[in-house]
Design an enzyme around this catalytic site. Structure first.
Site, PDB file in Angstrom:
ATOM      1  CE  LYS A 105      -8.385   4.358  -2.062  1.00 60.02           C
ATOM      2  NZ  LYS A 105      -7.929   4.779  -3.293  1.00 60.02           N
ATOM      3  CG  ASN A 123       0.441  10.591  -5.677  1.00 61.36           C
ATOM      4  OD1 ASN A 123       1.070   9.819  -6.436  1.00 61.36           O
ATOM      5  ND2 ASN A 123       0.170  10.965  -4.608  1.00 61.36           N
TER       6      ASN A 123
HETATM    7  O1  C5P Z   1      -4.554   7.813  -1.772  1.00 60.19           O
HETATM    8  P1  C5P Z   1      -5.889   7.270  -1.397  1.00 60.19           P
HETATM    9  O2  C5P Z   1      -6.596   6.762  -2.791  1.00 60.19           O
HETATM   10  O3  C5P Z   1      -6.056   6.334  -0.250  1.00 60.19           O
HETATM   11  O4  C5P Z   1      -6.694   8.727  -0.841  1.00 60.19           O
HETATM   12  C1  C5P Z   1      -8.022   8.459  -0.547  1.00 60.19           C
HETATM   13  C2  C5P Z   1      -8.273   9.815   0.197  1.00 60.19           C
HETATM   14  O5  C5P Z   1      -7.515   9.706   1.389  1.00 60.19           O
HETATM   15  C3  C5P Z   1      -8.048  10.902  -0.416  1.00 60.19           C
HETATM   16  O6  C5P Z   1      -9.163  11.903   0.074  1.00 60.19           O
HETATM   17  C4  C5P Z   1      -6.842  11.481   0.151  1.00 60.19           C
HETATM   18  O7  C5P Z   1      -6.684  12.749   0.126  1.00 60.19           O
HETATM   19  C5  C5P Z   1      -6.598  10.799   1.415  1.00 60.19           C
HETATM   20  N1  C5P Z   1      -5.291  10.534   1.820  1.00 60.19           N
HETATM   21  C6  C5P Z   1      -4.691  11.374   2.769  1.00 60.19           C
HETATM   22  N2  C5P Z   1      -3.184  11.014   3.246  1.00 60.19           N
HETATM   23  C7  C5P Z   1      -2.721  10.037   2.517  1.00 60.19           C
HETATM   24  C8  C5P Z   1      -3.257   9.359   1.509  1.00 60.19           C
HETATM   25  C9  C5P Z   1      -4.527   9.483   1.088  1.00 60.19           C
HETATM   26  O8  C5P Z   1      -5.290  12.160   3.528  1.00 60.19           O
HETATM   27  N3  C5P Z   1      -1.520   9.679   2.787  1.00 60.19           N
END
Ligand code: C5P
Length: 408
Positions: A336, A209
């Site tokens: 979220k 990413n």
């Molecule tokens: O990817 P996403 O938008 O869902 O990320 C939201 C939060 O979840 C962020 O704080 C990110 O660090 C966390 N996250 C995580 N593990 C993942 C995807 C996201 O800890 N596999």
């Protein structure tokens, strides 16, 4: 960045590092700090009062008997407005004077007569620093409540290499600002994830990413400056480790999950700033795949959601998430927050935050939305930490508020 001190007395004593004090004056003034420079006789041997006068835009004082001070008491008057006295560089001799309460010139008398905090940035030759007399003085000054910043190790003006160099002006600025932050997380253990993850396809290729890690590192610094014990789990980023922070480098989401799991039960707060890849290639090749004309099919399997895992532990720490979105920011972010059962989530627009030193977070919690006006990432991080401390103080610090999962 809004600097934590508005007015400062900068004392400059007689060491070659006095030339760095000129740059420090410039940086302080640029940050909006009113700087009143006091030079010792030794300090004036290295840099003239004119240099500091030009840089600070104020009279420079060198003499206890200066008649320009209206009440004739320079040793009391000059630090009256000051939020702190910073002595940079502080020589071994000046430190010894401070230990003994000697007051035989303007700067030492000002230090003795002060009501504000005293910070010193030692600078001297390696042997002078290591000498038991200096080390005794360092200990005593700490006991007396003097804040000591540095010294650093590296090349010295005398041609030697070792401990004793004065910190660079930029580092001093950062540590000075840090020293004056409210210690709202004193004694708390905080784990932070930062940066991207890298999911390997073969020896050279992978999926990742876009993330510089700057926001996560700023949050780590802000938590440290608020008095927390910080563990920073960083994906592949090219950022230096902030002083006083335990850093664990990881590559993939799976590595990050393992590093988090290894220490999470000890934590009071977990802040997931990392841009974790949602998928990893099912098959990973040890050697570089050869290019050919055919379409390459890479099957992707979902990664575990680290933050959601932590938040669903039987006794979770206070969990904070981040959400980067390119559209419908607040709706997606709130969804979220509910889905992951988080008491707090920081939302930011991809267009504002990416490849930038600035951000404009919106904090979402049970009380609603809190918009942080655009500023540098450290200022945003400090505001986030203050908000976390406030929520923990008013709510239950270890049990996040459970939401009904409407999306499940
Ligand atoms: O990817 P996403 O938008 O869902 O990320 C939201 C939060 O979840 C962020 O704080 C990110 O660090 C966390 N996250 C995580 N593990 C993942 C995807 C996201 O800890 N596999």
């Amino acid at each position: 960045m809004a600097f934590s001190i508005r007015n400062l007395v900068l004392g400059v004593t007689g060491g070659v590092a006095a030339y760095k004090a000129a740059e420090l004056t410039r940086l302080l003034v640029k940050a909006g700090v009113g700087v009143r420079v006091v030079l010792t006789e030794g300090g004036a041997q290295f840099v003239t009062p004119h240099t500091f006068q030009a840089l600070s835009g104020r009279h420079v004082f060198t003499n206890l008997w200066d008649t320009r001070v209206p009440n004739g008491m320079a040793h009391i008057d000059l630090s009256r407005e000051a939020g702190a006295i910073l002595v940079a560089p502080a020589t071994a001799d000046f430190m010894a004077k401070l230990v003994h309460g000697t007051a035989d010139d303007l700067l030492s008398t000002l230090c003795l007569a002060r009501e504000c905090p005293l910070i010193i940035a030692p600078a001297m030759n390696r042997q002078m620093w290591e000498n038991p007399a200096t080390q005794r003085n360092v200990k005593q000054l700490r006991q007396d409540g003097v804040i000591i910043l540095g010294p650093d190790s590296g090349d010295q003006a005398c041609g030697e290499t070792g401990m004793g160099r004065m910190l660079e002006p930029e580092d001093l600025m950062e540590l000075l600002d840090a020293a004056f932050q409210p210690k709202v997380l004193r004694g708390q253990k905080v784990m932070i994830t930062a940066g991207p993850t890298f999911e390997k396809i073969d020896a050279v290729r992978g999926i990742t990413n876009q993330s510089s890690g700057k926001m996560g590192f700023a949050v780590a610094k802000a938590a440290r400056d608020a008095g927390a014990d910080v563990t920073l789990i960083a994906g592949p980023v090219s950022l230096p480790t902030p002083a006083g922070i335990r850093r664990i480098d990881v590559e993939s989401a799976q590595d990050m999950l393992q590093a988090v799991n290894a220490g999470i039960t000890l934590q009071d707060i977990f802040i997931g700033v990392a841009a974790v890849a949602d998928y990893h290639p099912l098959q990973q090749f040890e050697h570089k795949l050869k290019k050919d004309a055919n379409i390459l099919h890479v099957e992707l399997a979902p990664n575990a959601d680290i933050l959601a895992n932590v938040a669903s532990l039987p006794r979770p720490p206070f969990c904070v998430g981040f959400a980067a979105e390119s559209q419908n920011l607040l709706d997606f972010a709130e969804q979220k927050r509910k889905k992951k059962h988080l008491p707090l989530l920081a939302a930011n627009l991809v267009q504002t935050a990416f490849n930038s030193d600035e951000n404009e977070l919106v904090l979402l919690d049970d009380a609603g939305r809190h918009h942080l006006p655009k500023s540098d990432k450290l200022t945003q991080a400090r505001q986030l930490i203050a908000h976390i401390a406030k929520l923990m103080q008013h709510g239950n610090p270890t049990t996040p508020v459970k939401h009904i999962d409407q999306s499940a």
